[in-house]
Design a protein around this motif. Structure first.
Motif, PDB file in Angstrom:
ATOM      1  N   PHE A   1      -4.841  -9.425   2.082  1.00  0.00           N
ATOM      2  CA  PHE A   1      -3.520  -9.490   2.698  1.00  0.00           C
ATOM      3  C   PHE A   1      -3.227 -10.866   3.301  1.00  0.00           C
TER       4      PHE A   1
ATOM      5  N   ASP B   1       8.487  -7.648  -0.944  1.00  0.00           N
ATOM      6  CA  ASP B   1       8.171  -6.669   0.105  1.00  0.00           C
ATOM      7  C   ASP B   1       7.405  -5.482  -0.480  1.00  0.00           C
ATOM      8  N   ALA B   2       7.831  -5.011  -1.653  1.00  0.00           N
ATOM      9  CA  ALA B   2       7.126  -3.900  -2.299  1.00  0.00           C
ATOM     10  C   ALA B   2       5.699  -4.299  -2.662  1.00  0.00           C
TER      11      ALA B   2
ATOM     12  N   GLU C   1       3.971  -6.597  -1.159  1.00  0.00           N
ATOM     13  CA  GLU C   1       3.239  -6.756   0.105  1.00  0.00           C
ATOM     14  C   GLU C   1       2.696  -5.417   0.595  1.00  0.00           C
ATOM     15  N   GLN C   2       3.513  -4.371   0.511  1.00  0.00           N
ATOM     16  CA  GLN C   2       3.056  -3.048   0.923  1.00  0.00           C
ATOM     17  C   GLN C   2       1.916  -2.563   0.036  1.00  0.00           C
ATOM     18  N   HIS C   3       1.977  -2.893  -1.247  1.00  0.00           N
ATOM     19  CA  HIS C   3       0.894  -2.506  -2.160  1.00  0.00           C
ATOM     20  C   HIS C   3      -0.404  -3.209  -1.779  1.00  0.00           C
TER      21      HIS C   3
ATOM     22  N   LYS D   1      -1.230  -4.451   1.124  1.00  0.00           N
ATOM     23  CA  LYS D   1      -1.693  -3.949   2.419  1.00  0.00           C
ATOM     24  C   LYS D   1      -2.378  -2.593   2.263  1.00  0.00           C
ATOM     25  N   ALA D   2      -1.883  -1.772   1.346  1.00  0.00           N
ATOM     26  CA  ALA D   2      -2.434  -0.428   1.169  1.00  0.00           C
ATOM     27  C   ALA D   2      -3.790  -0.426   0.472  1.00  0.00           C
TER      28      ALA D   2
ATOM     29  N   GLU E   1      -6.305   1.477   6.655  1.00  0.00           N
ATOM     30  CA  GLU E   1      -5.649   1.039   7.893  1.00  0.00           C
ATOM     31  C   GLU E   1      -6.608   1.072   9.074  1.00  0.00           C
TER      32      GLU E   1
ATOM     33  N   ASP F   1      -0.225  -2.573  11.701  1.00  0.00           N
ATOM     34  CA  ASP F   1       0.934  -2.120  12.477  1.00  0.00           C
ATOM     35  C   ASP F   1       0.422  -1.726  13.862  1.00  0.00           C
TER      36      ASP F   1
END
Length: 268
Positions: A117, A179-180, A182-184, A186-187, A191, A224
């Protein structure tokens, strides 16, 4: 009493059942083979189209670069007499002739599928810098998508198309696509592990506070910390991470005396 079926009948039934199962298995194999061939043809067609788009975009960039080399030469002319020809004058000793130089910025390197990330955030910043410097936003959206795909490896392109459903003719903005993605990215890490990495972060031996702070901020970008993007809550949590992670006792005492009354920027 009911008579039991004759052995020959049972044998025939067994043969029929075996044949039926074999035929069903063969049909499944044929269907699977056709499906794989169809997927392979589609993949090859996607790669061909992508290669064509890359080539078109490359030619477009070359055309723009060639046009930028031709700068109009304006010379003042007299309406009644031709303009005099000026001979070049020698420059004083030690002075070099001026040369026209242009700033050069390179596009971001291809994004890898196993990117972390923090590395993705760095790649995204470099990609946005390149887009700003070259005025990519002035291009049509399809051409912007072509330039974006040129900065990705084939593996990431497959993730983009088959997992994130961003097709080559997608009309979402570049920012929405990033953005999409980035979420991938991060996942890809748990977490809870990201939280643990942040809240257990310690200053290393010989590491200055500024470097430690940058490392904490990089870890915080992937977490987050507070739901709802509560800035005050995030500042409080980061102050706590800094206080618990600093190893210099003098700095710890200084942080304790200021951390409750100053903002995070003022603290660091």
């Amino acid at each position: 009493m009911a008579e039991s079926p004759h052995p020959d009948v049972l044998l025939k039934l067994q043969v029929i059942e075996d044949n039926r199962r074999q035929e069903a298995a063969e049909r499944r194999q044929e269907e699977e083979q056709r499906r794989r061939e169809k997927e392979e043809r589609r993949r090859q067609e996607d790669e061909r189209r992508e290669s064509q788009r890359r080539e078109e975009f490359k030619q477009l960039l070359e055309t723009v670069a060639q046009q930028s080399r031709f700068t109009p030469q304006l010379a003042a002319t007299s309406p009644t007499s031709p303009s005099p020809t000026l001979s070049p004058q020698p420059l004083p000793a030690g002075m070099l002739h001026p040369t026209n130089t242009k700033a050069v910025i390179h596009p971001s390197p291809p994004l890898q599928s196993d990117v972390t990330f923090p590395d993705y955030k760095a790649w995204k910043r470099q990609k946005n810098d390149y887009a700003t410097f070259t005025d990519l936003a002035k291009l049509d959206l399809p051409k912007q998508h072509i330039q974006l795909r040129m900065c990705m490896t084939p593996e990431v392109l497959h993730i983009l198309q088959y997992r994130l459903r961003v097709t080559p003719d997608d009309m979402r903005s570049i920012e929405q696509v990033l953005d999409a993605l980035e979420q991938h990215v991060k996942a890809q890490t748990n977490e809870a592990l990201r939280h643990r990495d942040l809240f257990s972060c310690k200053q290393r031996v010989g590491e200055c506070f500024n470097d430690f702070f940058v490392r904490v901020k990089n870890l915080a970008e992937a977490v987050d910390i507070c739901k709802g993007a509560n800035t005050q809550c995030e500042e409080t949590q980061l102050k706590q991470v800094l206080l618990m992670g600093v190893c210099d006792q003098d700095l710890v005492r200084e942080l304790i005396s200021t951390i409750a009354t100053k903002t995070l920027d003022e603290t660091v």
